[in-house]
Design an enzyme around this catalytic site. Structure first.
Site, short mmCIF file in Angstrom:
data_model
loop_
_atom_site.label_atom_id
_atom_site.label_comp_id
_atom_site.label_asym_id
_atom_site.label_seq_id
_atom_site.Cartn_x
_atom_site.Cartn_y
_atom_site.Cartn_z
N HIS A 130 0.84 -1.20 -0.10
CA HIS A 130 -0.09 0.03 0.04
C HIS A 130 0.85 1.32 0.05
CE1 HIS A 130 -3.94 -1.96 0.33
NE2 HIS A 130 -3.47 -2.92 1.22
N SER A 149 -2.90 -11.93 -10.91
CA SER A 149 -3.39 -12.49 -12.20
C SER A 149 -3.76 -11.52 -13.02
CB SER A 149 -4.23 -13.59 -12.04
OG SER A 149 -5.35 -13.07 -11.17
N ASP A 160 1.97 -3.90 -9.68
CA ASP A 160 2.03 -5.19 -10.18
C ASP A 160 2.18 -5.29 -11.75
OD1 ASP A 160 0.83 -5.66 -7.70
OD2 ASP A 160 -1.09 -5.67 -8.25
C1 GLA Z 1 -2.78 -4.42 -5.11
C2 GLA Z 1 -2.61 -3.31 -6.16
C3 GLA Z 1 -1.14 -2.67 -6.11
C4 GLA Z 1 -0.94 -2.53 -4.52
C5 GLA Z 1 -1.24 -3.43 -3.63
C6 GLA Z 1 -1.15 -3.22 -2.16
O1 GLA Z 1 -2.02 -5.31 -5.35
O2 GLA Z 1 -2.90 -3.79 -7.27
O3 GLA Z 1 -1.19 -1.62 -6.94
O4 GLA Z 1 -1.44 -1.12 -4.28
O5 GLA Z 1 -2.54 -3.84 -3.85
O6 GLA Z 1 0.40 -3.00 -1.85
#
Ligand code: GLA
Length: 389
Positions: free
Chosen positions: A37, A129, A174
């Protein structure tokens, strides 16, 4: 195992579309070692791309038609690049649709294609995913049309597809790691500048273990947006005292304490977590570079405690899984990973203690939660690319 998957994918392509695919592309899921986060607070993250991926076999078409077949769902969709709409029925197809939409919005000229998709990133478990699907699709369009898309730009485009087309307001982590991961490395990403550093993981005798709680991440979207809003609220208040800040990334912990009387309690807790987590990421990288794994493990554990008590995105299942791991001597560190409210934990474990961890999780976790865990021993892999066929 991968060869079998590739054969199955290529055969399925031949079946559905006659003839061979032009290319086969893969993009991995990820596990975040620390820095949760923090991405949407312009902070730092430290994920690895894992040996679970989405693969797409595809062939270029000369028109604007996109025909996709999902091998795992046994579903087909067809749409035109000239008229891309959200699909309420076959929701998985919104990731490719969104990617195609934003590639074109960025003035990339792309043609239609026929493609078969398969994946082994567990769905809804917090191993990204969706990002893997977006990046695999973007890479497919890139390669099949002979384009060159800068990695950071591709990650941003895929994030946009997820934010604006799919409707999940995620940060950049991600998509970036799925595109830019490197074998045996973790990636330190500055989510403001998108500068990054690939840090070698000296994983001899050490394993990265992902434990899926089996708890589906029900609340995740609404609570995720709430946390984002609380962080923004914190910045708004602190801005009055600290002109020029634009994200929690810019706030020193001492300043938060100094002005905490002006911030509502919950908001202050959220800010406290984010500011400390950013520091933990940088300290983790130092610890890894100095081969101080014990320090790294402590930072992982502290991260979990912060996510549980200050950011409040853990849940009893994640806490149970982490507590089981913490009790084992050879577990260097363990924490929830991803957005929270279910999904997975990540543990860094000495190889000699791996079996003990697996046994304890299989024995104790169902007793404590009534749920069946899944355990994945992961390796750090390369980001998206073409697979030779
Ligand atoms: C999800 C979101 C990421 C990130 C995480 C928490 O995976 O897609 O962008 O904010 O939560 O770290």
């Amino acid at each position: 195992m991968n060869n079998e998957r590739i054969d199955k994918l290529v055969n399925s392509f031949k079946d559905k579309f006659d003839g061979n695919p032009d290319i086969l592309v893969r993009a991995p899921g990820r596990v975040n070692l620390i820095g949760e986060h923090t991405d949407y607070n312009d902070g730092f993250v430290f994920p690895v791309a894992i040996d679970r991926d989405i693969m797409i076999a595809s062939r270029r078409r000369d028109d604007l038609i996109v025909r996709l077949y999902s091998l795992d769902f046994d579903q087909s969709v067809e749409f035109s690049l000239g008229d891309i709409k959200y699909d309420e029925e076959q929701k998985w197809s919104n990731y490719p649709r969104g990617v195609a939409f934003f590639l074109q919005e960025s003035e990339y000229k792309i043609s239609g294609l026929d493609a078969v998709i398969t994946g082994n990133v567990p769905l809804g478990a917090g191993l990204s995913s969706s990002a893997a699907m977006e990046v695999a699709m973007a890479t497919t369009f890139e390669k099949i049309n002979g384009l060159t898309i800068e990695p950071a730009e591709m990650a941003l485009l895929c994030q946009k597809a997820e934010n604006k087309f799919v409707g999940m307001n995620c940060g950049i982590m991600d998509q970036f790691i799925s595109r830019m991961g490197k074998k045996d490395h973790a990636l330190l990403l500055d989510c403001r500048s998108l500068e990054y550093d690939l840090i070698p993981l000296n994983l001899e005798n050490i394993k990265i273990v992902v434990c899926d709680t089996g708890k589906k991440r029900g609340l995740v979207d609404s609570e995720y947006n709430k946390r984002r809003a609380e962080c923004e609220r914190g910045v708004k208040i602190l801005e009055k005292f600290l002109p020029g800040i634009s994200a929690l990334r810019d706030v020193e912990f001492s300043d938060l304490i100094k002005y905490s009387g002006h911030i509502p309690e919950i908001t202050e807790k959220r800010c406290r977590y984010v500011i400390k987590e950013n520091i933990r990421v940088l300290e983790s990288v130092e610890a890894i570079e100095e081969f101080d794994l014990l320090k790294f493990g402590d930072l992982m554990n502290e991260s979990h405690i912060g996510l549980r008590d200050e950011y409040e995105v853990s849940c009893p299942e994640l806490d149970a899984m982490v507590e089981i791991a913490w009790k084992i001597d050879g577990v260097i560190g363990s924490r929830m990973t991803g957005a929270g409210f279910g999904g997975c934990t990540v543990s860094v474990v000495v190889e000699d203690s791996l079996q003990e961890l697996i046994d304890k999780v299989n024995e104790e976790y169902p007793k404590r939660t009534g749920l069946q865990p899944e355990i994945y021993i992961c390796t750090a892999e390369d980001g998206a690319g073409v697979v030779e066929i």
